[in-house]
Design a protein around this motif. Sequence first.
Motif, PDB file in Angstrom:
ATOM      1  N   GLY A  99      37.397  38.723  37.189  1.00 27.63           N
ATOM      2  CA  GLY A  99      36.444  38.017  38.042  1.00 27.63           C
ATOM      3  C   GLY A  99      35.553  38.948  38.834  1.00 27.63           C
ATOM      4  N   VAL A 100      35.193  40.090  38.255  1.00 27.66           N
ATOM      5  CA  VAL A 100      34.341  41.073  38.938  1.00 27.66           C
ATOM      6  C   VAL A 100      32.924  40.974  38.369  1.00 27.66           C
ATOM      7  N   PRO A 101      31.922  40.697  39.182  1.00 28.79           N
ATOM      8  CA  PRO A 101      30.549  40.624  38.677  1.00 28.79           C
ATOM      9  C   PRO A 101      30.084  41.974  38.125  1.00 28.79           C
TER      10      PRO A 101
ATOM     11  N   GLY B 298      28.583  25.969  42.403  1.00 32.65           N
ATOM     12  CA  GLY B 298      30.042  25.945  42.345  1.00 32.65           C
ATOM     13  C   GLY B 298      30.540  26.362  40.983  1.00 32.65           C
ATOM     14  N   GLY B 299      31.827  26.285  40.764  1.00 30.79           N
ATOM     15  CA  GLY B 299      32.384  26.640  39.464  1.00 30.79           C
ATOM     16  C   GLY B 299      32.757  28.102  39.401  1.00 30.79           C
ATOM     17  N   ALA B 300      33.051  28.564  38.176  1.00 33.46           N
ATOM     18  CA  ALA B 300      33.551  29.923  37.986  1.00 33.46           C
ATOM     19  C   ALA B 300      32.578  30.971  38.444  1.00 33.46           C
ATOM     20  N   GLY B 301      31.266  30.696  38.216  1.00 36.72           N
ATOM     21  CA  GLY B 301      30.260  31.697  38.597  1.00 36.72           C
ATOM     22  C   GLY B 301      30.255  31.948  40.090  1.00 36.72           C
ATOM     23  N   ALA B 302      30.378  30.876  40.876  1.00 39.71           N
ATOM     24  CA  ALA B 302      30.429  31.052  42.319  1.00 39.71           C
ATOM     25  C   ALA B 302      31.664  31.830  42.732  1.00 39.71           C
ATOM     26  N   ASP B 303      32.776  31.600  42.037  1.00 38.06           N
ATOM     27  CA  ASP B 303      33.997  32.346  42.347  1.00 38.06           C
ATOM     28  C   ASP B 303      33.801  33.835  42.065  1.00 38.06           C
ATOM     29  N   VAL B 304      33.162  34.152  40.940  1.00 36.55           N
ATOM     30  CA  VAL B 304      32.905  35.556  40.604  1.00 36.55           C
ATOM     31  C   VAL B 304      32.056  36.205  41.674  1.00 36.55           C
ATOM     32  N   ALA B 305      31.032  35.510  42.110  1.00 35.42           N
ATOM     33  CA  ALA B 305      30.102  36.089  43.076  1.00 35.42           C
ATOM     34  C   ALA B 305      30.750  36.370  44.413  1.00 35.42           C
ATOM     35  N   ARG B 306      31.891  35.709  44.702  1.00 33.16           N
ATOM     36  CA  ARG B 306      32.520  35.912  46.013  1.00 33.16           C
ATOM     37  C   ARG B 306      33.614  36.945  45.994  1.00 33.16           C
ATOM     38  N   VAL B 307      33.949  37.507  44.838  1.00 33.55           N
ATOM     39  CA  VAL B 307      35.053  38.479  44.759  1.00 33.55           C
ATOM     40  C   VAL B 307      34.804  39.630  45.723  1.00 33.55           C
TER      41      VAL B 307
END
Length: 479
Positions: free
Chosen positions: A66-68, A470-479
């Motif tokens: 999950g790292v951009p 939202g979704g997986a992309g938003a999670d990646v962006a917050r790592v």
Amino acid sequence: MTTAAETREALAAALPDSTLITDPDVLAALGADDAEWAPAGRALAALRATSTEEVQAAVRACAALGVPVVPRGAGTGLSGGANATDGCLVLDLSRMNRILEIDTENLLAVVQPGVVNNDLKAAVAEHGLWYPPDPASAPWSTIGGNVSTNAGGLCCLKYGVTRDYVLGLEIVMGGPAGPYGTAVRVGRRTTKGVSGYDLTGLVVGSEGTFGVVTEITLRLRPAPRTAPHTVVGAFDGLVAAGEAVALCTRRGLTPVALELLDRACLEAVEDWKHLGIEAGTAALLLARVDAPGRAGEDEAAAVAEAFTEAGAVWTERSTDAAEAEALFEARRLAYPALERLGPVLTEDVCVPRSAVPAMLARTEEIGRRHGVRIATIAHAGDGNLHPLLITPPGDEEAREAAQAAFEELLVEAVALGGTVTGEHGVGLLKRAGMERELGPAVCAVQRAVKETLDPLGLFNPGKVVGERAGGAGADVARV
């Protein structure tokens, strides 16, 4: 919640054959491009990749953790497109700098993304060939970065921009292409080809938001056989210079280059480099004509005549190659010369060529009204203007005024039928302007393309189309 240190350790373990950069000072340097006013986040780590396989391994590892992934070349961009996001891996491609092939029979070259523009020009020139796209940063910028933003340059008036010379790409992707880290080849090596959608054209100018470009197949041209003609016109105002550009357009004149520099730019370059250029008027137009023989003579004469009729204080056709080259060198050095004077906010609006005089007039008026010092350079012949807003170091009030002027310039360019970026890209600085220009329906289509090709939101999140809701992309962006 996994800590940054734990994620970094896991990333290093997943990439045993690579060396991650974690030094804070190096990460800060690699985490921002030349858009001084664009925000930059704190990268988790950086990796100087040396092969497609290493890029693939890095993308696979980042997707799993999950790292951009934020690709970068030489960092000469001016919109924040290569700026780090918090917790990302900066993937530095500058060491992937080999010219893999020069095919003289089919007029093409295959290069890695870290090849510097001018190095490619020099290499193909040895074979009597020419790669025309020539951004002012050509001595430093990389082909990968040029592809990322669809860079233009001084010659694009006659010969086109980067997209016109990209035949094919190798790009490390995910989503519909397969598991993240899959290398996909799009495009062709032939002169013509319409097999399926133009995915190559889609990737060019996408600013690393669809994947990581690791190889580029480029169209070449035969090198010019004759020395170009240079025409210089001096004007007592920017608008008068703009009228000369519009007149050249109306008369169907197409020089290789038609560049504008105002007095502030010329003085800044002369103070820095001492090229022997006297800035005695408000603006200079520099035209270069490359037609051979009598045709070139006639076209140069026609350009000079248009300058004079539009009100040039003086017009000259240079017979001194060194003098002509010094003038064009001044054009290339204008931006770094102005950077020495204080923080620079760089515009990149493009308007219809007939609207160049109006846009120059509005630029001057906006500068006066906001109390902002604006120096102007331009690829004037194709309507691509670069007003440079300069503020005193540490003056927050001046900075806010410059930002207000910057946004107003975008509004005025669109009102004249133009666009908020001609060649620098959207990045971070132009997202709001792009949304105003394109409207909600087109922006929704663009976001849908991004989410289809990169469902995890892994590649350069937050750039161009902004963050996902939202979704997986938003999670990646917050790592």
